[in-house]
Design a protein around this motif. Sequence first.
Motif, mmCIF file in Angstrom:
data_model
loop_
_atom_site.group_PDB
_atom_site.id
_atom_site.type_symbol
_atom_site.label_atom_id
_atom_site.label_comp_id
_atom_site.label_asym_id
_atom_site.label_seq_id
_atom_site.Cartn_x
_atom_site.Cartn_y
_atom_site.Cartn_z
ATOM 1 N N PHE C 113 -9.247 48.933 51.690
ATOM 2 C CA PHE C 113 -9.580 47.508 51.718
ATOM 3 C C PHE C 113 -9.836 46.978 50.307
ATOM 4 C CE2 PHE C 113 -12.731 44.099 51.911
ATOM 5 C CZ PHE C 113 -12.070 43.201 52.736
ATOM 6 N N ILE C 114 -10.619 47.740 49.522
ATOM 7 C CA ILE C 114 -10.953 47.279 48.164
ATOM 8 C C ILE C 114 -9.698 47.227 47.299
ATOM 9 C CG2 ILE C 114 -12.224 47.841 46.070
ATOM 10 C CD1 ILE C 114 -14.377 49.034 47.811
ATOM 11 N N THR C 116 -6.784 46.591 48.048
ATOM 12 C CA THR C 116 -5.838 45.529 48.375
ATOM 13 C C THR C 116 -6.437 44.134 48.168
ATOM 14 O OG1 THR C 116 -6.494 45.757 50.691
ATOM 15 C CG2 THR C 116 -4.498 46.893 50.020
ATOM 16 N N ARG C 117 -7.617 44.090 47.566
ATOM 17 C CA ARG C 117 -8.208 42.773 47.229
ATOM 18 C C ARG C 117 -7.508 42.209 46.002
ATOM 19 N NH1 ARG C 117 -9.117 40.830 51.138
ATOM 20 N NH2 ARG C 117 -8.063 42.682 51.914
#
Lengths: 358, 272, 305
Positions: C113-114, C116-117
């Motif tokens: 998740f991080i 793909t920020r």
Amino acid sequence: MTAAISLRDVRKTFGDFTALKAVSFDIADNEFFTLLGPSGCGKTTLLRLIAGFEGTTGGTIHLYGQEIEGLPPDRRPVNTVFQNYALFPHMTVQENIAFGLQMLKWPRADIAARVAEMVAMVRLGDFVHRKPAQMSGGQQQRVALARAMAPRPKVLLLDEPLSALDLKLRQEMRSELKRLQRETGITFIFVTHDQEEALSMSDRIAVMSAGEVQQIGRPSEIYEHPANRFVADFIGETNLIDATVEAVEGQIVTCRLPDGETVHALANRAASKGQSGTLSIRPERLTITRDPPPGESLKGVLGASTYLGTDTHYEVRLGPNLSLTARMQNAEDAALRLDEGDPVHVSIVAGAARFLVT
Amino acid sequence: MTFDVRRYRGFFGLTMLCLFILYVPLLVVMVYSFNDSRSITNWEGVSLRWYVDVFTGPESEKFKQAAWNSLTIALSAAIVSTTIATAAAIGMVRGGAFRGKSATFALISLPIMVPEIVTAVATLIFFSTIAFPLGTLSILVAHIVFCIPFAYLPISARLQGIEASYEEAAQDLYAGRWATFRHVLFPIMGPGIMSGFLLAFIISLDDFIITNFVKGAGVETLPTAIFGSVKQGIQPNIMALSTLLLLFSIALVTLSYFIGKRGEALQPDRGD
Amino acid sequence: MAAGTGSGRTVSATFRPIRGWLLLPSWAIIGFFMVIPVLLMLVYSFLTKEFRGGVIWEPTLAAYDQFLFDRGLFGDEPPTIEWAYITIFIRSILQATGATLLCLLIGFPTAFFIATRPAHTRAIWLFLITIPYWVNLLIRTVSVRFLIRDNGPLNDFLLALGLVDQPLGLINTNFAVQLGLFYSYLPFMVLPIYAAVERYNFAFSEAASDLYAPKWTILRRIVIPVVKPGIIAGCILVFVPSLGAFLAPDLLGGAKTYMIGSLIEEQFKGNAGNWPFGAAASMILLSMVLVVLLFYARGQSREGA
């Protein structure tokens, strides 16, 4: 007069790889000298040996008559303009230019005066307090030049300094460099792989390949009288044709081409009958006509043509094994309207063909 | 809705869960450190009494001494290990290929690879065999050793991003080896050296296991002092002390983060 | 030599000649205070124990024998397998494995998740993950202990909500230790996986999607195999310190949740005071870690070839 740089049998190997094999030549005082060659030819290695960043494997290097091998870079009165400039990112323009002078322990007032002089010379007056990261490539280039020239080096080494600039800026910097060299009278050793750069700026050029010097001479010498096939091929465009000597008259040889035609050419050194070699003819020294011209000419059929603005490139098939490229200016009143497949005659400008003994 | 290969259902939720798990215990301790109650279990309103207690209470002398020990040891260990690690990074990154390079790298990383408790045992045995007195000095020596790799990693990473032509330019401009380091390489490496130093400092400040083994009787650092108190049961003053230490660590990490950011901005001709 | 902004060379003529001098302090300090001590520890594990700590310089296999066999109170009975210590080692391996899997389960989605920020928020997310790592491990473990103890905030909260009618009794259980390990080393799992996913080229995922792969299949068949080195690195970074952990089992567990770390500590700090036995247990722990690292290094070099 003593040579600025005198190289004798300079060799350099990196493990199994031989970067330089026994290079010997002199560079004169006040000369703009260029080392030209393709990637991996040893030109940058040679520059780094002169600067002292690498030690030689063998041979000697003299700077104005003084042996410099074994001296570290900080004890050699030569300075370098690096390919990526290597401007110290934490220092301003002014601090960068002053650095060498501080290391040489110049008095403070002299440093200030010299920095001002250099800044004026490379026209960077408005930028003295900027950091390198806040400047364009061209401006960084000028800072690098000023920094390297500030300590009044006996020889200035330039390692492909223009390669990171775009075309327009590169052309501007060429005349700028030439001007600086003339004004300061410092010997320049310039490394490049760009033949146009070399031809336009240099007093003399050393063409290098595979760790060896192929030819040293003035730009016109290199272009008009290439010493061998490599030089003819590397500098400018040319037609290279395998040929054998039919007859010899002094320096002029008659050579036979693969399809049986014969052409007169100037030999690069003494040749004898039956010897094989390469015929080199520059495309712009070929003339294409519909009708047979007076004097020597070759018959052929026009092949593909490429329009290049000021010129057009024509391919002419002379026989099953031979075709030539000719380059003709696009005159406005082009009387010559040629189409692919037309029969044509090709003639060589008098004295333009070169026979290169293998 | 557009199809995005970067998005997965539930990943956001799990990330929040991850942060929740990481922060809840810390936040709970912080909140309860303000509890105006003698027993930590019951909430009796907000007060700073336990912070006052840390500095003036019956255990305050012990904590002050421990804090002083911790800070002096961490500062000395960080200075020495950063110096050694900087030299090592220059030797490794600038030294080219040589025999024993990977062995040297393995040696430098050894203190990270070996489990801490094993290092602690080995160090204690060694000190006891050579009759090295256990105390502040033995803690300092042990900390220097295991801080070296933590300082080394960011410094060598930074140095790898700096081309050798800067040093060549400096030498070409008549700087000797020391002047080249002092005026050119050191300032450019600066942010890497600073984060290496902070890392070593925090690691030394936080260490419990090795310190606990080699400290000898009577000498305490903050972690060993806190551990000793916690063994008797968690008292409210420990929560206040922990909160202070926690905020101190966060301040240091934040500082190191911003130094790293500034360092990136200083990088001249990379990444464009 | 190629054209471009720079050569990328990091070898310098300036410092290469003094390379040996630059490396000497590291060689000397780590060699003297780390390599020699570990070798000495190996020697100690073959020496005779002195009561109240220390050793007598007489070679014996007693430490390893004690680890494996029970010879009765006076050492004269026929040997039977001693399960007490083997059990502790097996428990340590299980706990470390469990903590690793748990960290992977939460850590992978978080890292993904991080990574793909958008670039500007990525640094902040990463910063949030790293902060707890820099907070003193002792304080973090103490705070977990405080949170989950019988009359601690967690149980108070659950009781107040009426979800339970008596405290859960989490403290001093294997579960508490597992939770502590998971909590201690979670950032170690996130960071290497993050680094791998950040380098991952999402054009691969788009290509797979273009070739009709559903999303979760893309994750399983494309993303995970490509970022595997990061996953393995994360697993090792969690497994190795969990195996030798001391604080989590000591502060969150009890006598029934002993792990290697507590066993070793007890030999030197506690009342048992058997240095050769502690040295032997440390050697066994170190060997286990070396085996894991060796497998990792072999996998790395095979991956490279």
